[in-house]
Motif scaffolding. Structure first.
Motif, PDB file in Angstrom:
ATOM      1  N   ILE B 153       0.856  -1.201   0.000  1.00 40.53           N
ATOM      2  CA  ILE B 153       0.000   0.000   0.000  1.00 40.53           C
ATOM      3  C   ILE B 153       0.883   1.240   0.000  1.00 40.53           C
ATOM      4  O   ILE B 153       0.690   2.159  -0.806  1.00 40.53           O
ATOM      5  N   LEU B 175       2.227   1.261  10.623  1.00 43.31           N
ATOM      6  CA  LEU B 175       1.281   0.181  10.332  1.00 43.31           C
ATOM      7  C   LEU B 175       1.902  -1.192  10.607  1.00 43.31           C
ATOM      8  O   LEU B 175       1.183  -2.168  10.778  1.00 43.31           O
ATOM      9  N   PRO B 178       1.680  -3.455  14.940  1.00 50.56           N
ATOM     10  CA  PRO B 178       1.018  -4.644  15.500  1.00 50.56           C
ATOM     11  C   PRO B 178       1.727  -5.948  15.135  1.00 50.56           C
ATOM     12  O   PRO B 178       1.865  -6.834  15.978  1.00 50.56           O
ATOM     13  N   LEU B 202      -2.967 -14.579  16.436  1.00 43.03           N
ATOM     14  CA  LEU B 202      -3.217 -13.181  16.070  1.00 43.03           C
ATOM     15  C   LEU B 202      -2.425 -12.806  14.819  1.00 43.03           C
ATOM     16  O   LEU B 202      -2.925 -12.069  13.956  1.00 43.03           O
ATOM     17  N   LEU B 209      -6.524 -10.718   7.405  1.00 46.53           N
ATOM     18  CA  LEU B 209      -7.093  -9.383   7.247  1.00 46.53           C
ATOM     19  C   LEU B 209      -6.338  -8.600   6.163  1.00 46.53           C
ATOM     20  O   LEU B 209      -6.946  -7.938   5.306  1.00 46.53           O
ATOM     21  N   LEU B 213      -7.873  -6.996   2.699  1.00 44.84           N
ATOM     22  CA  LEU B 213      -8.032  -5.550   2.482  1.00 44.84           C
ATOM     23  C   LEU B 213      -6.898  -4.902   1.689  1.00 44.84           C
ATOM     24  O   LEU B 213      -7.128  -3.997   0.888  1.00 44.84           O
ATOM     25  N   ALA B 217      -6.761  -1.880  -1.373  1.00 46.21           N
ATOM     26  CA  ALA B 217      -6.205  -0.538  -1.124  1.00 46.21           C
ATOM     27  C   ALA B 217      -5.033  -0.266  -2.066  1.00 46.21           C
ATOM     28  O   ALA B 217      -4.880   0.846  -2.584  1.00 46.21           O
TER      29      ALA B 217
END
Lengths: 206, 227, 253
Positions: B153, B175, B178, B202, B209, B213, B217
């Motif tokens: 992105i 970004l 995490p 996680l 995820l 996404l 983007a």
């Protein structure tokens, strides 16, 4: 048939094209002329869908190209002012890979035939593209026109960097494409010799 | 748009990018050497105390992986943008996000996978135990593809922008946080006996995820960049 | 659909918005000044002294509302950015552009007051607690949005690229917040939970809410003022823009 209906285009804060409408029928070539910066490239990129028009519609066979994007792109060959070649790949690899990515089933043998048709001898088919001259690179990027059945060709300055023999070969290929019912839209400064009955002119004012 | 068409395009784009790297092997070597060097700087800066090194190892190796991913992001779209190939890719009669997935997959194979494979070796240098080495490798295996997706992105947004190499770091590093927390946390918590299961789950969720996404983007950003 | 579009363009056209915003700014600014004054008064003079922390805790009347506003404004900015991308509406992008600096300011204010509070309470200017760390990352995201915009020359591309990044950020903010809290509990670091006072006195809550409302009004006033600047800057080529911009008017040839 390609229909352009009341299309306007902004570049930055400048209005390049205002309320432009035209139609290109099968078997005809539209030559787009105009000074540098008059919006020729923007118009061609807009026709391909790379640049969304600020207003108006572009119709391919009576359907809005935004609604039938994939079918439209499967009918289109666009040769931009850049050659779109990777320097580290050979001409054969370049042409074969870009045609396959565009969804055409192409063998390397067919690519070699097309490269010969644009006047590139077999010895340079397997060299890195980096060592080719500007004119030879342009020929490689035009080779797709010799190996595709796609009806709509949009060409941005196709004759740039070509010598007389290559120009002749390309003219010949344009004539044969139009004869088979194809459509060509080309931005050019060159006189295009495909017969007056097949030629339309669009002059963009600056 | 047929299913085989999508997979053929995906396959073609990955093969093309790998072929290009084969022709220019130094690109992979730079990334890998950078990873090793950054990781080796820390013992020199912190001191050779084994207990200290073992404590900071997960964080150091993860940060090194993050930075080496960042270093290679600049190449993701730039070369194709400059020579006009990217413009042709936008005209492929397939959804653009499919193409993005292909580019990201190739990027990960070139810059992410070598880091994953090398990490146990570097972990040994830091004195990590066998189990911690396994968790470290697994966490990188799950986390580095997410880094490639998120990084794509940033690479697309800064395409052709002046000062893009610094700007991309600024956009992408927050970004990445995490992924860094869960990745390094997995190794730390397995070393302290809590178990790495939650962290690894996680990381997996993050990858899913990102897969859902990030291609969208990135495709949007590429269209904006090429207008 | 058609009707909605007409209304949209009527209220959002720069020509109509510019004078309207000009009339609204003094009102919002006055209300903001009153609310912030009242909030500070309650916070600093009416609210009781904390028996553990003494007077220093009073900084939370600035810190907590600023932290709330910083996150709230990021979401508002992302909504405008999303509207801009979805409707292809320039005024929405301008709105997102106008909000960003105010959001960044509140983020900075939250960090600054957090540090000021940390020194007397914990003896360190900075502790890696979950809230402060998240605010720091939020500041990076605001910086990213603004820097991406200024690095791109073409205004249309700048609008849309920074809008995409704002949206990517808004998806990530909850994930970042969650991961930082997770990290914080794992490492059992210092925790500066300022809102977790055992029983928050009613006056304290009132002061915080009044301050938040005041910050909100301030944000609206400043955003409108910045919006007017953005409009002038972008419309300077149009005859309308030239009429309103005296500096530009000199250059008309």
């Amino acid at each position: 048939m390609l229909n352009v209906d009341n299309v306007s285009c902004l570049r930055g804060e400048r209005r390049l094209i205002t309320a432009l409408s035209f139609t290109v029928q099968q078997g005809r070539l539209l030559a787009v002329t105009g000074e540098n910066g008059s919006g020729k490239t923007s118009l061609l990129r807009m026709l391909c869908g790379l640049l969304p028009p600020e207003q108006g519609r572009i119709l391919w066979e009576d359907q809005d190209v935004r609604a039938c994007r994939e079918r439209f792109l499967a009918s289109l060959i666009y040769v931009g002012h850049l050659n779109s070649l990777k320097d580290d790949l050979t001409p054969v690899e370049n042409v074969t890979i870009s045609a396959r990515l565009a969804g055409e089933e192409i063998s390397e043998g067919k690519t070699c035939e097309a490269l010969e048709a644009v006047g590139l001898a077999r010895v340079i088919h397997r060299l890195p593209t980096r060592v080719l001259s500007q004119g030879q690179k342009r020929r490689v990027s035009l080779a797709r026109l010799w190996m595709s059945q796609r009806p709509l060709w949009i060409l941005d300055e196709p004759f740039a960097a070509l010598d007389a023999s290559a120009t002749g070969l390309l003219m010949q290929q344009l004539r044969s494409h139009l004869h088979n019912g194809g459509i060509v839209i080309a931005a050019t400064h060159q006189e295009i010799d495909v017969g007056a009955d097949r030629l339309d002119q669009l002059r963009l004012a600056g | 748009m047929s299913q085989p068409g999508i997979f053929a395009a995906l396959n073609e784009i990955i093969r093309r990018d790998l072929l290009l790297v084969l022709r220019r092997r130094s690109d992979v070597l730079t990334t890998v050497l950078f990873f090793i060097m950054v990781a080796s700087l820390f013992p020199l800066g912190v001191g050779p105390e084994p207990a200290v090194l073992r404590t900071i190892a997960p964080g150091v190796l993860w940060v090194a992986a993050l930075l080496s991913c960042l270093l290679s992001l600049g190449r993701l779209f730039t070369a194709d943008y400059v020579d006009g190939v990217l413009e042709q890719m936008l005209l492929i009669p397939q959804p653009l996000s499919v193409l993005v997935i292909g580019k990201v997959a190739a990027h990960w194979l070139i810059s992410g996978l070598p880091v994953v494979l090398l990490s146990p070796l570097l972990g040994l240098q830091f004195g990590l135990s066998g189990e911690a080495l396994g968790v470290l490798t697994l966490s990188l295996l799950l986390g580095t593809p997410t880094l490639s997706f998120i990084g794509a992105i940033g690479a697309a947004l800064t395409l052709g922008v002046r000062g893009s190499s610094v700007l991309i770091a600024l956009l992408v590093l927050p970004l990445f946080i995490p992924v860094l927390i869960f990745g390094a946390g997995a190794v730390t918590s397995s070393a302290s006996g809590i178990g790495a299961g939650a962290h690894l789950s996680l990381l997996g969720a993050g990858l899913l995820l990102a897969l859902a996404l990030a291609p969208w983007a990135t495709a949007t950003s590429l269209r904006i960049a090429l207008e | 659909m058609a009707l909605a579009q007409i209304n949209w363009f009527k209220y959002s056209s720069p020509q109509a918005f510019y004078p309207l915003a000009g009339r609204m700014i003094p009102w919002f600014a006055t209300i903001a000044a009153l609310l912030i004054g009242v909030g500070l008064y309650i916070g600093f003079f009416v609210a009781p002294t904390d028996f553990q922390q003494g007077q220093s805790y009073r900084i939370i009347f600035v810190h907590v509302p600023a932290a709330w506003m910083s996150m709230f404004l990021y979401v508002v900015m992302a909504i405008w950015a999303g509207l801009g991308l979805g409707l292809n509406a320039r005024p929405s992008f301008m709105m997102a552009q106008a909000i960003a600096p105010t959001g960044a300011l509140f983020t900075f204010l939250a960090l600054f007051t957090g540090a000021m509070w940390g020194k007397p309470t914990w003896g360190a200017w900075w502790v890696w607690d979950a809230r402060l760390t998240s605010e720091l990352i939020l500041l990076f995201l605001y910086a990213g949005v603004m820097l991406l915009r200024t690095s791109i020359d073409d205004p249309r591309r700048a609008d849309r690229a920074s809008a995409v990044f704002a949206l990517v950020g808004v998806v990530n903010v909850p994930i970042i917040y969650f991961s930082v809290r997770w990290w914080n509990t794992l490492h059992q670091g210092a925790s500066v939970s300022m809102t977790a006072a055992p029983k928050m006195a009613a006056t304290m809550l009132t002061a915080m809410l009044v301050m938040t409302l005041g910050f909100w009004m301030y944000s609206i006033a400043v955003t409108l003022a910045r919006m007017r600047c953005v409009i002038l800057e972008r419309e300077r080529r149009s005859s309308w823009g030239m009429h309103h911009s005296h500096r530009e008017a000199v250059e008309v040839h």
